[in-house]
Motif scaffolding. Structure first.
Motif, PDB file in Angstrom:
ATOM      1  N   ASP A  98     -12.935   1.722  -3.163  1.00  0.00           N
ATOM      2  CA  ASP A  98     -12.359   2.742  -3.827  1.00  0.00           C
ATOM      3  C   ASP A  98     -13.069   4.037  -3.367  1.00  0.00           C
ATOM      4  OD1 ASP A  98     -14.541   3.928  -5.759  1.00  0.00           O
ATOM      5  OD2 ASP A  98     -14.668   1.836  -6.070  1.00  0.00           O
ATOM      6  N   ALA A  99     -12.367   5.199  -3.327  1.00  0.00           N
ATOM      7  CA  ALA A  99     -12.805   6.390  -2.755  1.00  0.00           C
ATOM      8  C   ALA A  99     -14.266   6.822  -3.239  1.00  0.00           C
ATOM      9  CB  ALA A  99     -11.841   7.662  -3.048  1.00  0.00           C
ATOM     10  N   VAL A 126       1.051  -1.139  -0.103  1.00  0.00           N
ATOM     11  CA  VAL A 126      -0.092   0.188  -0.096  1.00  0.00           C
ATOM     12  C   VAL A 126       0.661   1.232  -0.071  1.00  0.00           C
ATOM     13  CG1 VAL A 126      -1.691   1.446   1.177  1.00  0.00           C
ATOM     14  CG2 VAL A 126      -1.994  -1.211   1.112  1.00  0.00           C
ATOM     15  N   GLU A 127       1.765   1.175   0.904  1.00  0.00           N
ATOM     16  CA  GLU A 127       2.659   2.400   1.019  1.00  0.00           C
ATOM     17  C   GLU A 127       3.902   2.350  -0.098  1.00  0.00           C
ATOM     18  OE1 GLU A 127       3.931   2.719   5.027  1.00  0.00           O
ATOM     19  OE2 GLU A 127       2.253   3.503   5.794  1.00  0.00           O
ATOM     20  N   TRP A 162      -6.018   8.700   4.184  1.00  0.00           N
ATOM     21  CA  TRP A 162      -6.977   8.520   2.754  1.00  0.00           C
ATOM     22  C   TRP A 162      -8.226   9.061   3.057  1.00  0.00           C
ATOM     23  CZ3 TRP A 162     -10.192   3.815   1.527  1.00  0.00           C
ATOM     24  CH2 TRP A 162     -10.664   3.792   0.090  1.00  0.00           C
ATOM     25  N   ASP A 180      -8.377  12.706   2.497  1.00  0.00           N
ATOM     26  CA  ASP A 180      -7.630  13.211   1.426  1.00  0.00           C
ATOM     27  C   ASP A 180      -8.509  13.250   0.354  1.00  0.00           C
ATOM     28  OD1 ASP A 180      -5.561  14.579  -0.326  1.00  0.00           O
ATOM     29  OD2 ASP A 180      -5.625  12.508  -0.870  1.00  0.00           O
ATOM     30  N   ALA A 181      -9.058  11.919   0.072  1.00  0.00           N
ATOM     31  CA  ALA A 181      -9.661  11.270  -1.041  1.00  0.00           C
ATOM     32  C   ALA A 181     -11.481  11.248  -0.936  1.00  0.00           C
ATOM     33  CB  ALA A 181      -9.188   9.796  -1.468  1.00  0.00           C
ATOM     34  N   THR A 220     -14.036  -1.150   4.300  1.00  0.00           N
ATOM     35  CA  THR A 220     -13.341  -1.836   3.030  1.00  0.00           C
ATOM     36  C   THR A 220     -13.219  -3.219   3.051  1.00  0.00           C
ATOM     37  OG1 THR A 220     -11.196  -1.620   4.015  1.00  0.00           O
ATOM     38  CG2 THR A 220     -11.796   0.300   2.688  1.00  0.00           C
ATOM     39  N   ASP A 228      -2.998   5.453   8.161  1.00  0.00           N
ATOM     40  CA  ASP A 228      -3.181   5.318   6.715  1.00  0.00           C
ATOM     41  C   ASP A 228      -4.690   5.733   6.657  1.00  0.00           C
ATOM     42  OD1 ASP A 228      -2.283   4.478   3.934  1.00  0.00           O
ATOM     43  OD2 ASP A 228      -4.059   3.181   4.246  1.00  0.00           O
ATOM     44  N   ARG A 259      -6.867   0.171   4.414  1.00  0.00           N
ATOM     45  CA  ARG A 259      -6.157  -0.484   3.344  1.00  0.00           C
ATOM     46  C   ARG A 259      -5.278  -1.529   3.517  1.00  0.00           C
ATOM     47  NH1 ARG A 259      -4.569   4.706  -0.386  1.00  0.00           N
ATOM     48  NH2 ARG A 259      -3.322   5.136   1.309  1.00  0.00           N
TER      49      ARG A 259
END
Length: 358
Positions: A347-348, A149-150, A243, A246-247, A327, A239, A305
C-alpha cells in the motif's frame, strides 16, 4: 544440436527483460557447443558482433507497422488477441519459410507468445523438429490482473476482452508445442492445466550478475535519487509510475524534500512524458546504459501492481548493490533468498515509509 531461435527483437543490446532472457539462452546454448541460428525483427543496421560470434546464422526482418487503427479493426472484426497480431508479418513468414526449406533443425524455440504465431507453419515445414514455446509471461493471467487493477476504465474493458482471447490462443500454443518453458513456478502453475502431460518446465530468469558489480561510467544525480527502469510504454510500468508519482512520492517528499524520482527507459507513454512537468521527477527516455543510474540510486523501486513472469529489473538493481522496495506483484516468481534481501510493501503508506527508511 542445430537450434533455431525466434525472437521479437535482436537479443542484444539487453535493454529490457525479454532481451536479457533471450540473450542468456542464446549465449548458454552457443557456449555448450550447439549451432544456433537466430531470426528476429530488427529496425535497421547489421546485428552486433557479439551476436555474430554466438550464432551460426542470423536473419533479420523489419518489424511490421501496426497502428491504433489496425488494433481497433482487429478488436472489432476478429476474435484474435492483439498479442497474436502484433508481429504478424508476411516478410517474416517468407524469410522463415525459406530458412526452413534450406536448413534442418533439431529444436526450434519460440521466445514469447507473439512469436508463437509462426508455430503451425514451422510444424508443417519441419515436422521432425522439436518445437518449444518459451512463455515469458502467463499472458492470460497478466491481462486478468490488469483488468482488476484498472477498474472502471476503458483500458480495463479492453483487458477483459483481451484476457479471454489470449487465454484461447495461449491454450492452443501451449497444447501445440512439444514442450513449454515457464519463467517461474507461478507461471508454470497457470499454464499446466492446458497440458495433458508433464512437459512444462521451469527455467528462471537470470542475469550475468558480475556485469553489474561496477559501473562503466559514474553518474551524479541531483537530490536523493529514487530510480525505476523499464520499457516505459509497457502498461504495468506505466501504471506503476503513475501510482508512485500520485500516491507515494508526495509522502516521501514530505519527509525528504530532496527526494527525486528518475524514470529510466525507452518509449515513454504520453502519461509518463507528462510527468516531466513536475519538479521532483525526471523522465530520461532511452539511455545507452542503465547501470550508471542503478549505481547512483539511493533506492530502487518496483511499485508494480500488475504483471506475471519475473522482473529482471529487480535482479539488475540488486546486482548493482541497490536497496530495493517492491510490491508483492513485483517480486512474484523470485525465490525466498531474493525476497529476503528487499522490502515488500503493497500500500502507498507502507511503500513510502520503506523508501524513507532506506
Amino acid at each position: 544440436m542445430r537450434v533455431l531461435l525466434l525472437t521479437p527483437a535482436l537479443p542484444y543490446p539487453t535493454h529490457q527483460g525479454g532481451a536479457l532472457r533471450n540473450f542468456g539462452i542464446l549465449k548458454g546454448l552457443a557456449e555448450r557447443g550447439h549451432a544456433v541460428t537466430l531470426i528476429s525483427f530488427h529496425h535497421n543496421g547489421a546485428p552486433p558482433d557479439v551476436l555474430r560470434d554466438l550464432c551460426e546464422r542470423i536473419e533479420i526482418v523489419a518489424p511490421p507497422p501496426r497502428s491504433k487503427l489496425h488494433r481497433v479493426r482487429d478488436l472489432l472484426l476478429t476474435m484474435q488477441p492483439d498479442l497474436a497480431r502484433r508481429l504478424e508479418s508476411f516478410a517474416f513468414r517468407d524469410r522463415l519459410r525459406d530458412l526452413l526449406r534450406t536448413e534442418t533443425f533439431d529444436l526450434i524455440q519460440f521466445e514469447g507468445l507473439e512469436m508463437a504465431i509462426y508455430l503451425s507453419m514451422t510444424r508443417e515445414l519441419q515436422p521432425r523438429a522439436k518445437l518449444i514455446y518459451d512463455a515469458h509471461n502467463a499472458e492470460h493471467a497478466l491481462q486478468a490482473v490488469i483488468a482488476r487493477v484498472e477498474t472502471r476504465t476503458l483500458p480495463a474493458l479492453y483487458s477483459r476482452v483481451q484476457a479471454g482471447r489470449i487465454a484461447r490462443f495461449e491454450r492452443l500454443i501451449t497444447q501445440s508445442a512439444d514442450a513449454v518453458i515457464a519463467v517461474s513456478d507461478e507461471d508454470a502453475a497457470a499454464l499446466r492445466p492446458w497440458r495433458t502431460d508433464n512437459t512444462i518446465f521451469m527455467l528462471p530468469n537470470g542475469i550475468f550478475a558480475d556485469d553489474y558489480a561496477q559501473t562503466r561510467s559514474v553518474l551524479q544525480l541531483t537530490g536523493a535519487p529514487i530510480v525505476f527502469t523499464g520499457k516505459m510504454d509497457y502498461r504495468p510500468n506505466v501504471d506503476a509510475m503513475l501510482w508512485f508519482a500520485d500516491a507515494i512520492l508526495p509522502r516521501v517528499r514530505a519527509q525528504r524534500p530532496d527526494a527525486r524520482l528518475y524514470i529510466v527507459g525507452q518509449q515513454p507513454h504520453a502519461q509518463i512524458a507528462a510527468l516531466r512537468a513536475l519538479d521532483a521527477i525526471e523522465v530520461t527516455g532511452w539511455v545507452a546504459d542503465v547501470q550508471p543510474f542503478l549505481h547512483a540510486a539511493n533506492v530502487y523501486i518496483a511499485p508494480l501492481r500488475m504483471g506475471s513472469g519475473t522482473r529482471l529489473k529487480i535482479l539488475e538493481a540488486m546486482a548493482a548493490g541497490c536497496a530495493v522496495v517492491g510490491t508483492s506483484a513485483a517480486v512474484a516468481g523470485l525465490n525466498a533468498e531474493t525476497r529476503a534481501a528487499l522490502i515488500i510493501a503493497d500500500d502507498a503508506l507502507a511503500f513510502a515509509d520503506a523508501v524513507i527508511a532506506l
